[in-house]
Design a protein around this motif. Structure first.
Motif, PDB file in Angstrom:
ATOM      1  N   THR A  98       1.179  37.336  26.976  1.00 17.58           N
ATOM      2  CA  THR A  98       1.641  36.031  26.341  1.00 17.58           C
ATOM      3  C   THR A  98       1.945  34.915  27.285  1.00 17.58           C
ATOM      4  O   THR A  98       1.403  33.962  26.950  1.00 17.58           O
ATOM      5  CB  THR A  98       3.067  36.389  25.640  1.00 17.58           C
ATOM      6  OG1 THR A  98       3.101  37.454  24.638  1.00 17.58           O
ATOM      7  CG2 THR A  98       3.470  35.108  24.977  1.00 17.58           C
ATOM      8  N   GLN A  99       2.234  35.415  28.496  1.00 16.67           N
ATOM      9  CA  GLN A  99       2.452  34.320  29.620  1.00 16.67           C
ATOM     10  C   GLN A  99       1.038  33.858  29.992  1.00 16.67           C
ATOM     11  O   GLN A  99       0.819  32.802  30.148  1.00 16.67           O
ATOM     12  CB  GLN A  99       2.866  35.023  30.630  1.00 16.67           C
ATOM     13  CG  GLN A  99       3.243  34.108  31.957  1.00 16.67           C
ATOM     14  CD  GLN A  99       4.064  34.743  33.207  1.00 16.67           C
ATOM     15  OE1 GLN A  99       4.398  35.873  33.115  1.00 16.67           O
ATOM     16  NE2 GLN A  99       3.753  34.105  34.454  1.00 16.67           N
ATOM     17  N   GLU A 153      -0.453  29.991  30.488  1.00 16.47           N
ATOM     18  CA  GLU A 153      -0.805  29.289  31.715  1.00 16.47           C
ATOM     19  C   GLU A 153      -1.962  29.326  32.178  1.00 16.47           C
ATOM     20  O   GLU A 153      -2.584  28.471  32.953  1.00 16.47           O
ATOM     21  CB  GLU A 153       0.209  30.290  32.699  1.00 16.47           C
ATOM     22  CG  GLU A 153       1.817  30.185  32.557  1.00 16.47           C
ATOM     23  CD  GLU A 153       2.588  30.937  33.559  1.00 16.47           C
ATOM     24  OE1 GLU A 153       3.719  30.866  33.640  1.00 16.47           O
ATOM     25  OE2 GLU A 153       1.851  31.827  34.236  1.00 16.47           O
ATOM     26  N   LEU A 154      -3.079  30.341  31.680  1.00 18.09           N
ATOM     27  CA  LEU A 154      -4.140  30.524  31.990  1.00 18.09           C
ATOM     28  C   LEU A 154      -5.118  29.308  31.393  1.00 18.09           C
ATOM     29  O   LEU A 154      -5.034  28.959  30.438  1.00 18.09           O
ATOM     30  CB  LEU A 154      -4.990  31.668  31.685  1.00 18.09           C
ATOM     31  CG  LEU A 154      -6.333  32.119  32.139  1.00 18.09           C
ATOM     32  CD1 LEU A 154      -6.243  32.146  33.636  1.00 18.09           C
ATOM     33  CD2 LEU A 154      -6.976  33.417  31.437  1.00 18.09           C
ATOM     34  N   ASP A 155      -5.890  28.667  32.308  1.00 19.13           N
ATOM     35  CA  ASP A 155      -6.608  27.571  32.151  1.00 19.13           C
ATOM     36  C   ASP A 155      -7.881  28.105  31.084  1.00 19.13           C
ATOM     37  O   ASP A 155      -8.811  28.336  31.548  1.00 19.13           O
ATOM     38  CB  ASP A 155      -7.410  26.818  33.123  1.00 19.13           C
ATOM     39  CG  ASP A 155      -7.961  25.702  32.925  1.00 19.13           C
ATOM     40  OD1 ASP A 155      -8.313  25.248  31.770  1.00 19.13           O
ATOM     41  OD2 ASP A 155      -8.976  25.171  33.700  1.00 19.13           O
ATOM     42  N   ASN A 190      11.268  34.386  22.970  1.00 22.35           N
ATOM     43  CA  ASN A 190      10.757  34.434  24.430  1.00 22.35           C
ATOM     44  C   ASN A 190      10.982  35.852  24.920  1.00 22.35           C
ATOM     45  O   ASN A 190      10.488  36.067  25.971  1.00 22.35           O
ATOM     46  CB  ASN A 190      11.481  33.563  25.513  1.00 22.35           C
ATOM     47  CG  ASN A 190      10.889  31.993  24.818  1.00 22.35           C
ATOM     48  OD1 ASN A 190       9.714  31.853  24.765  1.00 22.35           O
ATOM     49  ND2 ASN A 190      11.726  31.215  25.438  1.00 22.35           N
ATOM     50  N   ALA A 191      11.751  36.481  24.393  1.00 24.90           N
ATOM     51  CA  ALA A 191      12.420  37.890  24.531  1.00 24.90           C
ATOM     52  C   ALA A 191      11.099  38.835  24.532  1.00 24.90           C
ATOM     53  O   ALA A 191      11.090  40.013  24.721  1.00 24.90           O
ATOM     54  CB  ALA A 191      13.752  38.537  23.906  1.00 24.90           C
ATOM     55  N   HIS A 202       7.553  39.925  30.974  1.00 25.87           N
ATOM     56  CA  HIS A 202       7.926  39.499  32.176  1.00 25.87           C
ATOM     57  C   HIS A 202       8.065  37.738  32.284  1.00 25.87           C
ATOM     58  O   HIS A 202       7.600  37.003  32.934  1.00 25.87           O
ATOM     59  CB  HIS A 202       6.729  39.750  33.163  1.00 25.87           C
ATOM     60  CG  HIS A 202       7.347  41.075  33.768  1.00 25.87           C
ATOM     61  ND1 HIS A 202       6.935  41.434  35.069  1.00 25.87           N
ATOM     62  CD2 HIS A 202       7.896  42.377  33.223  1.00 25.87           C
ATOM     63  CE1 HIS A 202       7.239  42.611  35.472  1.00 25.87           C
ATOM     64  NE2 HIS A 202       7.766  43.176  34.213  1.00 25.87           N
ATOM     65  N   TYR A 203       8.994  37.293  31.323  1.00 24.67           N
ATOM     66  CA  TYR A 203       8.971  35.886  30.752  1.00 24.67           C
ATOM     67  C   TYR A 203       9.879  35.373  32.001  1.00 24.67           C
ATOM     68  O   TYR A 203      10.752  35.837  32.503  1.00 24.67           O
ATOM     69  CB  TYR A 203       9.912  35.778  29.598  1.00 24.67           C
ATOM     70  CG  TYR A 203      10.299  34.447  29.246  1.00 24.67           C
ATOM     71  CD1 TYR A 203       9.363  33.276  29.058  1.00 24.67           C
ATOM     72  CD2 TYR A 203      11.659  34.046  29.693  1.00 24.67           C
ATOM     73  CE1 TYR A 203       9.828  32.211  28.692  1.00 24.67           C
ATOM     74  CE2 TYR A 203      12.036  32.709  29.259  1.00 24.67           C
ATOM     75  CZ  TYR A 203      11.090  31.834  28.545  1.00 24.67           C
ATOM     76  OH  TYR A 203      11.400  30.479  28.543  1.00 24.67           O
ATOM     77  N   SER A 204       9.492  34.256  32.510  1.00 24.35           N
ATOM     78  CA  SER A 204      10.076  33.382  33.609  1.00 24.35           C
ATOM     79  C   SER A 204      10.395  31.877  32.968  1.00 24.35           C
ATOM     80  O   SER A 204       9.593  31.303  32.872  1.00 24.35           O
ATOM     81  CB  SER A 204       9.022  33.254  34.852  1.00 24.35           C
ATOM     82  OG  SER A 204       9.775  32.758  35.541  1.00 24.35           O
TER      83      SER A 204
END
Length: 675
Positions: free
Chosen positions: A103-104, A108-110, A409-410, A414-416
């Protein structure tokens, strides 16, 4: 009725189904534009004559966490997860990462320039298979920078490439070439300090004796150490160059006759002062390592050199094959330090009390804010947690970036959290907090999932299934020589019954004021040829979970110590078990008592009684924390089976009459006719 049940089961199945492994692009504001970076990188690839470039996330030492200066893969992809490998060709670019970061990575990945490869998912090729396919489509070789590549991966990938007439080419740091100096963070070189003997438990000389005993046992003359946690432990030194870890960049060479042929430590000399040089150790500048490595491998008296499979290919390739201790084994230092000495063991237990106090104070604070209608979000919650951590004796800094996750978000393992996108913590959603501390006498890693209102039935069911896994892992008894993978199923069994799966391991080793993730022991579902059996004195986490994407996630994590259990008179050997050393109550409102076994029900009540006894005296001046503690450690609602037992005991004199009466016969005949 049957049709209704089928419809319900189909609905549940759809709600839990895994997303298809699509690689279609969904642009988001959180994604970095990497077009110019990739253009520049491809230019450098052509300059050195390669068609494919592989970039790992680690530094020269294979560190899981790296300082910002070394985040090459992060910079070229925009993805900031700690685990992931990037591969760039002259036409395409792809990133492999595991399920903790799916999910992260989507956020974030382009995705306009990169393909997201969800590692180990159906239909997704492994990195090596994709590399082989792509290498077959170009006449140019594949390349990588050997100081950043684990030798184990290089060897396996090169072997596969040679089968199709290709091979890997060693190239310079191409990302370093194109990363603008004014844009790139500066390399850290903070002071190195001694780790006091009252915390370390053994002197440098005593630790060298343990390490060289391993060399003697394996027939090695010397060992090359590049892992930063191993060097910090071996020489009783600590630093602050790697985020969340007390490490400093360094290498070491240790000889079997360390009394005469002293160990060699390579660090940035400006980071030491006259009081921090370890006794009986030769210390040289960090840049001198490669020349001394060459001297060692060409020394005729050095017959066999022991290196870990995780050392860089640059080190592996510098050692003649005839001098390598084969097959490659885990570092002797890693093997020894995993089993904590008595002083380290005591520190690991003691600091859990401090960390539990922190978490109860923080939990009480959250509930008080919510009661008073004061808004708090994921980042403000994490900030307040750090305030409480800093109040504790011997605290140094967090052991990782706190995973403070509310609601959907839980479900990001490894959510930041970031201030600009942080979600509010509310009474009608779960809140997951995974956080840890670095103390002078230990490292911690604790997760709890909370609910501050009335949870939904599914949230309670998921939480209870996860908790059942935690309890059954903690209750395991096993003979010596047992691997963590042999008991991993216990953490997943109850989740499987509801069709639920989690992608991460169930447990990882924990260091002593070192890395929060430590080998060589773990509890996982996959085979790892370098995993070692669980042993007395090893500390390990217990953390099953479940994550319903875009809805909620649950994880519960305790730290445990491997301790002696019963002695087997049949096999004349000491069996082992786990001792939970975390003292933080479970979320009572999320427990569905009807799902628990009697043993699990009793274990929770027993645990809560111990937690209350240990923490109440330490929280006497914090009414909010006490309230949070007492509400969660109160005895669980009666278990349904105990109610049944009481009911049966009251009517026990009538049971025989019922069974022997014509009523039972009529019931059986009716059942036969109906079916």
């Amino acid at each position: 009725m049957l049709f209704s049940i089928l419809v319900l089961l189909m609905t549940v199945d759809i709600s839990f189904s895994v997303r298809p492994n699509i690689t279609s692009c969904i642009p988001k504001l959180t994604q970095k534009n990497t077009t110019m970076i990739l253009n520049n990188l491809r230019r450098e690839m052509q300059n050195v004559g390669i068609g494919i470039y592989v970039i790992f996330s680690g530094d020269e030492h294979g560190s899981e966490d790296t300082q910002d200066y070394d985040k090459r893969r992060d910079w070229i992809t925009g993805f900031r997860g700690s685990s992931g490998v990037a591969v760039v060709t002259l036409q395409t670019a792809a990133l492999w990462t595991d399920s903790r970061y799916f999910t992260q990575a989507e956020d974030e990945l382009d995705c306009a320039n990169w393909l997201l490869m969800r590692d180990r998912s159906a239909g997704i090729p492994t990195l090596t298979k994709w590399l082989l396919t792509t290498a077959n489509q170009t006449d140019l070789p594949s390349g990588a920078t050997t100081v950043f590549i684990p030798s184990s991966w290089w060897t396996a990938a090169n072997k596969a490439l040679k089968e199709i007439g290709k091979q890997l080419k060693s190239v310079d740091d191409l990302v370093g070439r194109i990363w603008p100096y004014e844009e790139r963070p500066k390399s850290l070189q903070n002071p190195i300090v001694k780790h006091n003997l009252k915390y370390a438990g053994k002197t440098v000389a005593q630790k060298l004796r343990l390490t060289t005993m391993q060399l003697r046992y394996r027939g090695a003359t010397a060992t090359i150490i590049s892992a930063l946690d191993e060097i910090a432990w071996q020489f009783n030194l600590r630093g602050a160059d790697i985020p969340y870890n007390p490490f400093f960049k360094s290498y070491a060479i240790i000889y079997i006759d360390y009394g005469q042929n002293q160990p060699e430590l390579f660090v940035n000399l400006r980071q030491l002062n006259s009081t921090t040089y370890p006794i009986g150790v030769k210390v040289y500048d960090y840049t001198m390592f490669w020349s001394y490595l060459n001297r060692t491998v060409t020394d005729a008296s050095v017959k066999k050199i022991w290196i870990s499979p995780q050392v860089s290919q640059a080190i592996y390739g510098s050692i003649p094959s005839k001098k390598l201790l084969l097959p490659l084994l885990n570092s002797p230092v890693e093997h020894v330090k995993a089993q904590k000495n008595p002083i380290e063991q005591k520190g690991m237990r003691d600091c859990q009390i401090r960390d539990s106090v922190v978490r109860l104070k923080h939990l009480g604070w959250i509930e008080e804010q919510l009661r008073n209608g004061i808004s708090i979000n994921e980042t403000s919650s994490a900030d307040q947690l750090l305030i409480y951590q800093k109040q504790q004796d011997k605290f140094q800094f967090p052991s990782f970036h706190a995973i403070s996750a509310s609601g959907e978000n839980a479900a990001i393992v490894h959510y930041s959290p970031e201030p600009r996108t942080a979600r509010l913590i509310t009474k009608n959603q779960v809140y997951l907090l995974d956080a840890g501390s670095q103390y002078l006498d230990c490292t911690t890693d604790i997760t709890r999932t909370h609910h501050f209102g009335t949870p939904k039935d599914l949230e309670k069911r998921v939480y209870t299934r996860v908790l059942q896994g935690v309890l059954d892992i903690a209750d395991a008894v096993f003979p010596p020589g047992t691997y963590g993978r042999s008991i991993d199923y216990l953490g997943r069994m109850y989740l499987f019954r509801d069709g639920m799966i989690y992608g991460h391991s169930t447990g990882h080793g924990i260091g002593h004021f070192l890395s929060v993730h430590e080998g060589p022991q773990n509890i996982g579902s996959t085979y790892d040829q370098y995993e070692e059996p669980l042993a007395e004195g090893v500390f390990i986490s217990d953390e099953p979970g479940f994550y319903k994407v875009h809805d909620f996630g649950v994880r519960i994590e305790n730290d445990m110590e491997v301790v002696p259990a019963n002695y087997s008179i049949y096999h004349d050997e000491q069996f082992l078990r786990f001792q939970t050393i975390t003292y933080l109550p479970y979320e009572r409102s999320l427990i569905d008592v009807s799902l628990l076994t009697i043993a699990q029900y009793n274990a929770i009540n027993k645990y809560h009684k111990i937690v209350a006894k240990k923490l109440e005296p330490l929280l006497k001046d914090d009414e909010a924390a006490l309230k949070a503690l007492r509400s969660r450690t109160a005895k669980l609602d009666p278990h349904p089976s105990t109610t049944t037992i009481v009911s049966i005991s009251i009517r026990k004199n009538n049971v025989f009459n019922i069974i022997s009466s014509p009523f039972l016969i009529i019931l059986i005949i009716s059942f036969i006719f109906l079916f």
